[in-house]
Scaffold this motif. Structure first.
Motif, mmCIF file in Angstrom:
data_model
loop_
_atom_site.group_PDB
_atom_site.id
_atom_site.type_symbol
_atom_site.label_atom_id
_atom_site.label_comp_id
_atom_site.label_asym_id
_atom_site.label_seq_id
_atom_site.Cartn_x
_atom_site.Cartn_y
_atom_site.Cartn_z
ATOM 1 N N CYS A 60 -4.697 11.078 -2.758
ATOM 2 C CA CYS A 60 -5.734 10.350 -3.503
ATOM 3 C C CYS A 60 -5.160 9.091 -4.139
ATOM 4 O O CYS A 60 -5.779 8.021 -4.066
ATOM 5 C CB CYS A 60 -6.333 11.238 -4.596
ATOM 6 S SG CYS A 60 -7.533 12.427 -4.012
ATOM 7 N N ALA A 61 -3.991 9.217 -4.760
ATOM 8 C CA ALA A 61 -3.372 8.068 -5.420
ATOM 9 C C ALA A 61 -3.075 6.959 -4.418
ATOM 10 O O ALA A 61 -3.335 5.775 -4.689
ATOM 11 C CB ALA A 61 -2.099 8.502 -6.142
ATOM 12 N N ALA A 62 -2.546 7.332 -3.270
ATOM 13 C CA ALA A 62 -2.226 6.331 -2.244
ATOM 14 C C ALA A 62 -3.494 5.650 -1.729
ATOM 15 O O ALA A 62 -3.546 4.417 -1.618
ATOM 16 C CB ALA A 62 -1.463 6.988 -1.099
ATOM 17 N N LEU A 63 -4.518 6.446 -1.441
ATOM 18 C CA LEU A 63 -5.775 5.868 -0.955
ATOM 19 C C LEU A 63 -6.446 5.007 -2.020
ATOM 20 O O LEU A 63 -6.947 3.923 -1.725
ATOM 21 C CB LEU A 63 -6.735 6.977 -0.525
ATOM 22 C CG LEU A 63 -6.731 7.367 0.943
ATOM 23 C CD1 LEU A 63 -7.628 8.579 1.176
ATOM 24 C CD2 LEU A 63 -7.156 6.234 1.829
ATOM 25 N N ALA A 78 -7.828 -2.768 -3.715
ATOM 26 C CA ALA A 78 -7.767 -4.164 -3.279
ATOM 27 C C ALA A 78 -9.135 -4.692 -2.853
ATOM 28 O O ALA A 78 -9.353 -5.905 -2.844
ATOM 29 C CB ALA A 78 -6.776 -4.306 -2.129
ATOM 30 N N ALA A 79 -10.051 -3.798 -2.518
ATOM 31 C CA ALA A 79 -11.373 -4.224 -2.038
ATOM 32 C C ALA A 79 -12.501 -3.758 -2.943
ATOM 33 O O ALA A 79 -13.655 -3.746 -2.535
ATOM 34 C CB ALA A 79 -11.589 -3.691 -0.632
ATOM 35 N N ALA A 134 -14.828 -0.394 3.543
ATOM 36 C CA ALA A 134 -15.018 0.302 4.821
ATOM 37 C C ALA A 134 -13.868 -0.002 5.781
ATOM 38 O O ALA A 134 -13.391 0.892 6.494
ATOM 39 C CB ALA A 134 -16.356 -0.090 5.449
ATOM 40 N N ALA A 135 -13.407 -1.251 5.784
ATOM 41 C CA ALA A 135 -12.299 -1.635 6.663
ATOM 42 C C ALA A 135 -11.020 -0.889 6.275
ATOM 43 O O ALA A 135 -10.292 -0.395 7.146
ATOM 44 C CB ALA A 135 -12.083 -3.141 6.614
#
Length: 137
Positions: free
Chosen positions: A89-92, A98-99, A107-108
């Motif tokens: 979760c932390a990594a994602l 950033a978006a 989505a990208a």
């Protein structure tokens, strides 16, 4: 999540076991009376009542949303020594940040990080099975 976990794991395990059995019995599986002609039904199950991959993405999305909400509420950055689920979760969350606010960008990144998304879903399902006292499937 428990129902989605049960659906995904039961269907995937059934498909795997039937494929392995087919490999063991060899050419017998090709005979009309062997019963293997009904195996396509399991593939249908994979897509009926929710595609397994879509359910896994939903589980990952819901878990990530909960993680972000809890992190904001506590005001603390994620602990690096946390479990597999929290680390994913932390990594994602870090990459998705950033978006923030840009739906196409989010989505990208989600598509780009598909391996992490499915790993998070697997970790979530593993926890769900453990919580219900079910051995890992």
């Amino acid at each position: 999540h428990a129902i989605a976990t049960a659906k995904v794991k039961a269907v995937e395990k059934s498909i795997d076991l039937c494929w392995r059995l087919k490999q063991e019995v060899g050419s017998y599986a090709l005979m009309a009376d062997s019963g293997f002609r009904h195996l396509d039904f399991l593939s249908c199950c994979k897509f009926a009542e929710g595609d397994s991959r879509v359910l896994m993405q939903k589980m990952a999305r819901d878990r990530l949303k909960r993680f972000v909400k809890e992190a904001k509420a506590s005001g603390k950055p994620p602990v690096t020594s946390a479990g597999e689920e929290e680390q994913l979760c932390a990594a994602l969350a870090g990459k998705m940040a950033a978006a923030t606010g840009d739906k196409k960008g989010e989505a990208a990144i989600w598509d780009e990080e598909w391996l992490s998304v499915y790993a998070l879903a697997e970790a979530t399902m593993k926890r769900t099975l453990t919580e219900f006292g079910t051995p890992r499937i």
